[in-house]
Design an enzyme around this catalytic site. Structure first.
Site, PDB file in Angstrom:
ATOM      1  N   GLY A 130       1.004  -1.106   0.059  1.00 52.37           N
ATOM      2  CA  GLY A 130      -0.007  -0.021   0.117  1.00 52.37           C
ATOM      3  C   GLY A 130       0.920   1.283   0.030  1.00 52.37           C
ATOM      4  N   SER A 131       0.493   2.381   0.717  1.00 49.14           N
ATOM      5  CA  SER A 131       1.081   3.646   0.809  1.00 49.14           C
ATOM      6  C   SER A 131       2.190   3.795   1.741  1.00 49.14           C
ATOM      7  CB  SER A 131      -0.006   4.941   0.876  1.00 49.14           C
ATOM      8  OG  SER A 131      -0.566   4.526   2.180  1.00 49.14           O
ATOM      9  N   SER A 132       3.023   4.505   1.387  1.00 50.05           N
ATOM     10  CA  SER A 132       4.220   4.886   2.102  1.00 50.05           C
ATOM     11  C   SER A 132       3.449   5.539   3.768  1.00 50.05           C
ATOM     12  CB  SER A 132       5.056   5.911   1.834  1.00 50.05           C
ATOM     13  OG  SER A 132       5.662   5.284   0.605  1.00 50.05           O
ATOM     14  N   LYS A 133       2.511   6.243   3.599  1.00 52.98           N
ATOM     15  CA  LYS A 133       1.931   6.899   4.743  1.00 52.98           C
ATOM     16  C   LYS A 133       1.408   5.545   5.631  1.00 52.98           C
ATOM     17  CE  LYS A 133      -2.156   9.690   6.344  1.00 52.98           C
ATOM     18  NZ  LYS A 133      -3.169  10.592   5.808  1.00 52.98           N
ATOM     19  N   ILE A 134       0.467   4.582   5.112  1.00 53.64           N
ATOM     20  CA  ILE A 134      -0.044   3.563   5.989  1.00 53.64           C
ATOM     21  C   ILE A 134       1.349   2.721   6.419  1.00 53.64           C
ATOM     22  CG2 ILE A 134      -1.575   1.520   5.977  1.00 53.64           C
ATOM     23  CD1 ILE A 134      -2.974   4.405   5.948  1.00 53.64           C
ATOM     24  N   GLY A 135       2.258   2.657   5.613  1.00 56.00           N
ATOM     25  CA  GLY A 135       3.557   1.743   5.669  1.00 56.00           C
ATOM     26  C   GLY A 135       4.048   2.099   7.027  1.00 56.00           C
ATOM     27  N   GLU A 152       5.497  -3.312   0.989  1.00 61.27           N
ATOM     28  CA  GLU A 152       5.656  -3.138  -0.655  1.00 61.27           C
ATOM     29  C   GLU A 152       4.982  -1.735  -1.021  1.00 61.27           C
ATOM     30  OE1 GLU A 152       6.980  -4.814  -2.979  1.00 61.27           O
ATOM     31  OE2 GLU A 152       7.781  -6.440  -1.784  1.00 61.27           O
ATOM     32  N   CYS A 187       1.216   0.784  -8.244  1.00 63.50           N
ATOM     33  CA  CYS A 187       2.318   1.155  -7.354  1.00 63.50           C
ATOM     34  C   CYS A 187       3.662   1.481  -8.586  1.00 63.50           C
ATOM     35  CB  CYS A 187       2.952   0.310  -6.663  1.00 63.50           C
ATOM     36  SG  CYS A 187       3.251  -1.511  -7.013  1.00 63.50           S
TER      37      CYS A 187
END
Length: 418
Positions: A130-135, A152, A187
């Protein structure tokens, strides 16, 4: 797209079934004089119970592909599909419960509340797409229990176009990789193009011509163009496009329809580097083109930004290909095509830096969910007194020679020559 996802998953399953015995087999390891006589090997063992949190843009592929690796490695799996693809999430929950052992694979549906509760548990590994924010949120939650993670993520994947290229094929492949793959909602989608000021007009003209050939004069009516996933993402993209000093940079497209959640393929030229469109991953049908005085500048532009999940180069110049592959740091490099490395199970797929950590696909998936255990088998034969006290200078010299695997020095010490 569903058929492509299913085809890729079938290939992953077939490969795992065919190669699993080889993947599971211990790898022999060399020994040294220090441990002689002995043998050593590296044994792959399951981590335990793992959590897989998947994304909405390719809900079947990004959910089941990691699960294949986790099951192959012998783990129990809890899968949390994305709530932004509710129909796919519901189908995955139904089918996996029907066809797989529920004591080994479980699907948990839900949104933020359910995901938060899952992240409070102690897992043996978390795999997130998913996104870097949620990562970052995933990694913070994992840190509380020292849980290893595979992230990822994404990023701004650049496309460099050299004038020494087959422009027609180049443009077709960029369009297929950008708008043909979920309308930019991928992505590894091209995020911006770098080319020279001199060559940019030719690139733009070629892209206009091929976009019209692919999607017609009114792409809003094309059945081959994906919708934006929901109104929130539509509004985010609209905000990016309508930003001051960006909207007047549109050279093609720009039309959008919120009721139908459609934004047509849109090309922009020389947007400000500090604008939203160049500051965050676009994840949509917008494609800026940045012009350079010479192509050499592309390396500085790419290096000045966080490392991307993918980087693409179109050229026939062999030296440029080699330099790009060796000096550009990205999760993956593709020369003269877009995104096709995703389909190769012999290549690891994953990011670096802010685009992620860890990789999977093929045996890399098996390894991602395995612990590589060191095993040494020692014989009772050849037990040397030099290991044990009391120690003398001679013993210490012999131990040093053995640790250094210096056979000549060993003989010298034994013969009293050292």
């Amino acid at each position: 797209m569903r058929r492509v996802q299913v085809a890729l998953l079938r290939n992953s399953i077939k490969l795992a079934l065919k190669q699993l015995k080889n993947w599971m087999a211990p790898d022999k390891a060399k020994t040294s004089l220090t441990t002689f006589p002995a043998s050593a090997e590296i044994v792959s063992e399951p981590l335990g119970v793992v959590l897989v949190i998947s994304a909405w843009n390719y809900p079947f592929l990004l959910s089941i592909d990691p699960v294949i690796g986790a099951i192959s490695a012998g783990n129990a799996v809890v899968l949390k599909p994305s709530e932004l693809a509710p129909a796919s999430s519901s189908l995955l929950a139904k089918l996996l419960e029907q066809y797989l052992d529920p004591s080994a694979v479980r699907v948990i549906e839900g949104a933020v509340t359910e995901t938060t509760l899952l992240l409070e548990q102690k897992w043996d590994k978390i795999f997130y797409t998913g996104s870097s924010k949620i990562g970052r949120i995933i990694m913070m939650a994992a840190a509380k229990h020292l849980i290893p993670v595979v992230l990822e993520l994404g990023g701004k994947s650049p496309v460099v176009i050299d004038s020494d290229t087959n422009l027609k094929i180049t443009v077709k492949r960029i369009i297929a990789g950008k708008w043909g793959c979920n309308n930019g909602q991928a992505c590894i989608s091209p995020d911006y193009i770098l080319t020279t000021k001199e060559y940019a007009p030719k690139v733009i003209d070629a892209m206009k011509q091929e976009l019209e050939a692919f999607y017609g004069k009114n792409p809003m009516e094309s059945k081959d163009m994906s919708r934006i996933v929901n109104s929130n993402h539509f509004d985010r993209l609209s905000k990016i496009l309508e930003e001051k000093e960006v909207s007047d940079k549109i050279v093609y497209g720009g039309q959008k329809n919120r009721d139908n959640l459609k934004i047509v393929p849109t090309i922009l030229l020389d947007v400000p580097l500090d604008s939203l469109i160049m500051s965050e991953e676009i994840f949509g049908p917008l494609l800026p083109i940045l012009t350079l005085n010479n192509l050499e500048e592309c390396f500085d532009v790419i290096r000045s930004r966080p490392k991307p999940l993918a980087a693409y180069l179109f050229t026939q110049n062999q030296k440029l290909k080699e330099r790009f592959a060796m000096t550009v740091s990205a999760g993956g490099i593709v020369v003269n095509d877009i995104a096709v490395h995703l389909s190769l199970p012999t290549l690891p797929f994953g990011g670096v830096g802010e685009s992620g950590m860890g990789s999977y696909h093929g045996k890399f998936s098996f390894d991602a969910f395995s612990h590589k255990k060191a095993v040494l088998y020692k014989s009772f034969i050849g037990d040397a007194a030099i290991r044990y006290p009391p120690y003398s200078r001679g013993k210490l010299r012999l131990l040093k020679a053995l640790v250094n695997s210096n056979l000549v020095e060993v003989f010298k010490v034994l013969l009293g020559l050292s």
